[in-house]
Design an enzyme around this catalytic site. Structure first.
Site, mmCIF file in Angstrom:
data_model
loop_
_atom_site.group_PDB
_atom_site.id
_atom_site.type_symbol
_atom_site.label_atom_id
_atom_site.label_comp_id
_atom_site.label_asym_id
_atom_site.label_seq_id
_atom_site.Cartn_x
_atom_site.Cartn_y
_atom_site.Cartn_z
ATOM 1 N N GLY A 202 14.277 88.683 27.132
ATOM 2 C CA GLY A 202 15.569 89.502 25.803
ATOM 3 C C GLY A 202 15.329 89.677 24.847
ATOM 4 N N GLU B 261 9.855 86.774 28.397
ATOM 5 C CA GLU B 261 9.141 88.074 27.900
ATOM 6 C C GLU B 261 9.782 89.002 26.903
ATOM 7 O OE1 GLU B 261 6.900 89.485 29.771
ATOM 8 O OE2 GLU B 261 6.665 87.360 31.132
ATOM 9 N N LEU B 262 9.441 88.817 25.477
ATOM 10 C CA LEU B 262 10.448 89.413 24.318
ATOM 11 C C LEU B 262 10.058 91.048 24.133
ATOM 12 C CD1 LEU B 262 10.832 86.093 22.382
ATOM 13 C CD2 LEU B 262 12.105 86.259 24.570
ATOM 14 N N GLU C 168 12.095 95.961 15.924
ATOM 15 C CA GLU C 168 11.649 95.958 17.061
ATOM 16 C C GLU C 168 13.078 97.054 17.066
ATOM 17 O OE1 GLU C 168 12.999 94.412 20.714
ATOM 18 O OE2 GLU C 168 11.601 95.030 22.012
ATOM 19 N N ASN D 236 18.405 96.118 30.028
ATOM 20 C CA ASN D 236 17.548 97.243 30.246
ATOM 21 C C ASN D 236 17.328 97.718 31.281
ATOM 22 O OD1 ASN D 236 16.116 95.437 29.347
ATOM 23 N ND2 ASN D 236 14.451 97.086 28.928
ATOM 24 N N CYS E 207 11.060 97.357 25.877
ATOM 25 C CA CYS E 207 10.579 96.323 25.411
ATOM 26 C C CYS E 207 8.903 97.496 25.047
ATOM 27 C CB CYS E 207 9.388 95.474 26.364
ATOM 28 S SG CYS E 207 9.766 94.983 28.216
HETATM 29 N N1 LIG Z 1 9.109 91.650 27.508
HETATM 30 C C1 LIG Z 1 9.746 91.902 28.682
HETATM 31 O O1 LIG Z 1 9.422 91.880 29.492
HETATM 32 C C2 LIG Z 1 11.582 92.420 28.329
HETATM 33 C C3 LIG Z 1 12.417 92.852 27.079
HETATM 34 N N2 LIG Z 1 12.895 93.160 26.291
HETATM 35 C C4 LIG Z 1 13.710 92.714 25.154
HETATM 36 O O2 LIG Z 1 15.182 93.080 25.481
HETATM 37 C C5 LIG Z 1 15.877 92.646 24.985
HETATM 38 C C6 LIG Z 1 17.424 93.326 24.762
HETATM 39 O O3 LIG Z 1 18.123 93.257 25.766
HETATM 40 P P1 LIG Z 1 19.496 92.399 24.963
HETATM 41 O O4 LIG Z 1 19.709 92.474 26.632
HETATM 42 O O5 LIG Z 1 20.104 92.735 24.154
HETATM 43 O O6 LIG Z 1 18.466 91.171 24.479
HETATM 44 P P2 LIG Z 1 20.160 89.907 24.293
HETATM 45 O O7 LIG Z 1 18.829 88.345 24.128
HETATM 46 O O8 LIG Z 1 20.870 90.016 23.395
HETATM 47 O O9 LIG Z 1 20.086 89.411 25.548
HETATM 48 C C7 LIG Z 1 19.558 88.881 26.690
HETATM 49 C C8 LIG Z 1 20.409 87.688 27.614
HETATM 50 O O10 LIG Z 1 20.741 86.865 27.159
HETATM 51 C C9 LIG Z 1 21.542 86.472 27.330
HETATM 52 N N3 LIG Z 1 21.566 85.647 25.881
HETATM 53 C C10 LIG Z 1 22.370 86.151 24.921
HETATM 54 N N4 LIG Z 1 22.963 85.401 24.318
HETATM 55 C C11 LIG Z 1 22.795 83.550 25.004
HETATM 56 C C12 LIG Z 1 22.579 82.364 24.574
HETATM 57 N N5 LIG Z 1 23.480 82.059 23.515
HETATM 58 N N6 LIG Z 1 22.731 81.821 25.731
HETATM 59 C C13 LIG Z 1 22.458 81.833 27.744
HETATM 60 N N7 LIG Z 1 21.549 83.777 27.653
HETATM 61 C C14 LIG Z 1 22.181 84.103 26.473
HETATM 62 C C15 LIG Z 1 22.290 87.713 27.545
HETATM 63 O O11 LIG Z 1 23.860 87.259 27.935
HETATM 64 C C16 LIG Z 1 21.479 88.707 27.930
HETATM 65 O O12 LIG Z 1 21.621 88.466 29.326
HETATM 66 C C17 LIG Z 1 14.971 93.802 23.702
HETATM 67 O O13 LIG Z 1 14.826 92.646 22.216
HETATM 68 C C18 LIG Z 1 13.373 94.092 24.416
HETATM 69 O O14 LIG Z 1 12.908 94.443 23.977
HETATM 70 C C19 LIG Z 1 13.411 93.775 27.687
HETATM 71 C C20 LIG Z 1 12.555 94.006 28.732
HETATM 72 C C21 LIG Z 1 12.001 93.873 29.462
HETATM 73 O O1 LIG Z 2 11.403 95.459 29.485
HETATM 74 C C1 LIG Z 2 11.016 97.034 30.052
HETATM 75 O O2 LIG Z 2 11.538 97.443 29.097
HETATM 76 C C2 LIG Z 2 10.631 96.939 30.763
HETATM 77 O O3 LIG Z 2 10.080 95.628 32.026
HETATM 78 C C3 LIG Z 2 9.436 97.580 31.205
HETATM 79 S S1 LIG Z 2 9.341 98.552 32.662
HETATM 80 O O4 LIG Z 2 9.229 97.325 33.465
HETATM 81 O O5 LIG Z 2 10.168 98.696 33.081
HETATM 82 O O6 LIG Z 2 8.147 98.853 32.585
#
Ligand SMILES: NC(=O)C1=CN([C@@H]2O[C@H](COP(=O)(O)OP(=O)(O)OC[C@H]3O[C@@H](n4cnc5c(N)ncnc54)[C@H](O)[C@@H]3O)[C@@H](O)[C@H]2O)C=CC1
Ligand SMILES: O=C(O)[C@H](O)CS(=O)(=O)O
Length: 480
Positions: A232, A252-253, A380, A156, A286
């Site tokens: 992620g 960071e979830l 979420e 994202n 997120c």
């Molecule tokens: N707290 C924070 O700073 C943030 C949290 N997020 C969270 O990320 C999520 C959305 O992003 P997605 O890319 O759909 O998340 P995801 O968890 O599907 O993937 C995140 C990363 O993990 C990798 N991945 C997936 N399965 C894996 C495995 N088995 N082994 C190693 N790597 C693996 C993916 O290829 C990607 O690079 C949402 O839940 C969002 O809230 C997103 C941005 C910031």
């Molecule tokens: O994690 C997100 O989805 C973003 O990191 C929030 S921000 O950094 O773009 O404000």
């Protein structure tokens, strides 16, 4: 015909390499092919880790000034190629070109902040003589790098969230292996290029592209990786923390952010902030505003004002300057959101606006009084859907805000300082935004969550701390 971007090679310990097996990168808006990247193998990961181990010695021996110069040069490179970076983000990801420009500016800033924080990575002296029998001891601690950091990033924010790993890792003197999201590898590869041009020693950086099922476990489980920095989803984060074994992890979830509006709030400001916080990146954020708890006295007025803003959000072509909101990352995700809204509707929720899907696009949607056990309320959403609830008072708003397994950030609108302080004290989250939405962030602030929203903190200064460790030095002074 889609424009071709550089990005066919991945960066393996500073060398650009191709592989026969490739992964296509598609534009989520229309599924058009943009480019392809190598699908790394298990052997590639093993090689990257071995070389990163050598790279960690090189990185640790770089002076703070050298680290700062490289970070500042990489930031300048991004600034000089700003529009190119922004187009890459917008093409491969979910952001509109205006949102992508904002992310590009932030990514350069994140690297400059990393350079600044490198000079502040210091320790302090320790008073050993506070304990009996230690009069003749003195010492201090300093911070040293963890070694090899494996960074796994989501789709994202495909540039700035890479900057939030790479900047602090270099500032702290580590080698780093980045595995960007499979859907959005091009922005990360462009950032790698910026660092190579800035003179980062080769073995210090790998940006490996590949399918998680082929390379994920080898990266996560390796004993030569000293820290995993993951951003992620909750399920992936939980799986990684189980497989990682005894190494540092930062997580960071996701979240399911609450937004409280008290009866004394400025409703116009609250409505505008909620709309901007809910639909940025089509809700794939997120920090996205998900659950709005509004006191009953002002509920109708707030709802009316909020809906005006929502109806103004212009969904469309990501590269158009006039679009406010783009698509979901793929049609499957848009269908998931559609089905969650449908489930809530079947249980009695009302859809006040939106609720329509076209391919990977889902209209900005507002749902009223969704039942407490609906997926929309508990999980979420990660899409452009906001839930409106009427509450009787602050206590109820806080209690319901806390009633999920997430806690990243929350927002509250009120003109009463006491209410603001109550919320700051009782909301179980990593950050409380007063008279702002949950979606407020600057890259320098501590950032992270509680419960299912994560472990540890990012924000440059804090990520650098996570990516380094204290080493104590104690002198025993002997009489001559
Ligand atoms: N707290 C924070 O700073 C943030 C949290 N997020 C969270 O990320 C999520 C959305 O992003 P997605 O890319 O759909 O998340 P995801 O968890 O599907 O993937 C995140 C990363 O993990 C990798 N991945 C997936 N399965 C894996 C495995 N088995 N082994 C190693 N790597 C693996 C993916 O290829 C990607 O690079 C949402 O839940 C969002 O809230 C997103 C941005 C910031
Ligand atoms: O994690 C997100 O989805 C973003 O990191 C929030 S921000 O950094 O773009 O404000």
């Amino acid at each position: 015909m889609a424009m071709k971007l550089a990005g066919k090679k991945m960066l393996l310990a500073g060398e650009w390499v191709e592989r026969e097996d490739k992964i296509d990168v598609l534009n989520p808006e229309n599924n058009e092919w943009i480019d392809s990247v190598p699908a790394a193998s298990k052997k590639d990961i093993e090689k990257a880790i071995t070389l990163a181990k050598e790279g960690s010695d090189i990185a640790a021996n770089m002076s703070v000034r050298e680290r700062m110069d490289i970070l500042n040069k990489a930031a300048s490179y991004i600034e000089e190629h700003h529009e190119d970076f922004a187009r890459t983000i917008a093409l491969e990801g979910v952001k509109t070109i205006n949102e992508a420009r904002g992310e590009t500016t932030r990514a350069a800033e994140t690297l400059r902040l990393s350079a600044e924080e490198a000079r502040r990575l210091t320790g302090e002296s320790v008073n050993f003589d506070q304990m009996p029998g230690n009069k003749d001891r003195m010492g201090y601690y300093f911070r040293f790098p963890v070694g090899v950091v494996a960074a796994i990033t989501p789709f994202n924010d495909p540039l700035n969230l890479v900057a939030h790993k790479l900047g602090p890792a270099v500032a702290a003197g580590n080698a780093i292996i980045i595995k960007p999201a499979t859907e959005t590898p091009l922005s990360a590869l462009k950032m790698a290029d910026a660092f190579m041009k800035a003179g980062l020693p080769k073995k210090v950086l790998t940006v490996i592209t590949g399918r998680s099922r082929d390379i994920g476990d080898s990266l996560i489980e390796s004993k030569d990786v000293n820290m995993i920095s993951f951003t992620g989803g909750y399920e992936t984060g939980e799986m990684i923390s189980k497989k990682a074994g005894l190494k540092k992890i930062s997580m960071e979830l996701g979240s399911n952010s609450p937004f409280i509006v008290r009866k004394d709030a400025d409703l116009k400001l609250a409505a505008a902030a909620a709309a901007s916080g809910a639909f940025a990146a089509a809700g794939q954020n997120c920090l996205s505003v998900q659950r709005m708890y509004v006191e009953e006295e002002v509920y109708d007025s707030l709802r009316e004002e909020f809906l005006k803003h929502v109806r103004d959000v212009k969904m469309g072509d990501k590269l158009s300057d006039s679009s406010d909101m783009g698509p979901l990352i793929n049609e499957k995700e848009a269908r998931r959101i559609e089905s969650w809204v449908q489930e809530a509707k079947e249980q009695g929720a009302s859809i006040l606006t939106g609720g329509v899907r076209r391919g990977a696009f889902y209209e900005p949607t507002v749902v009223e009084e969704a039942p407490e056990n609906a997926l929309l309320v508990k999980e979420e959403i990660f899409g452009p859907v906001v839930l409106l609830f009427k509450v009787k008072d602050l206590e109820e708003a806080i209690e319901r805000s806390n009633d999920v397994n997430y806690g990243l950030q929350a927002g509250i609108f009120t003109n009463n300082v006491n209410s603001a302080l109550q919320a700051a004290k009782k909301l179980h989250v990593g950050g409380v935004m007063i008279n702002d939405s949950s979606d407020f962030r600057i890259d320098a602030m501590p950032f992270g969550g509680v419960k299912g929203s994560g472990l540890g903190r990012e924000g440059v200064e804090f990520a650098i701390r996570e990516m380094s460790e204290e080493r104590l030095v104690c002198f025993k002074i002997t009489e001559e």
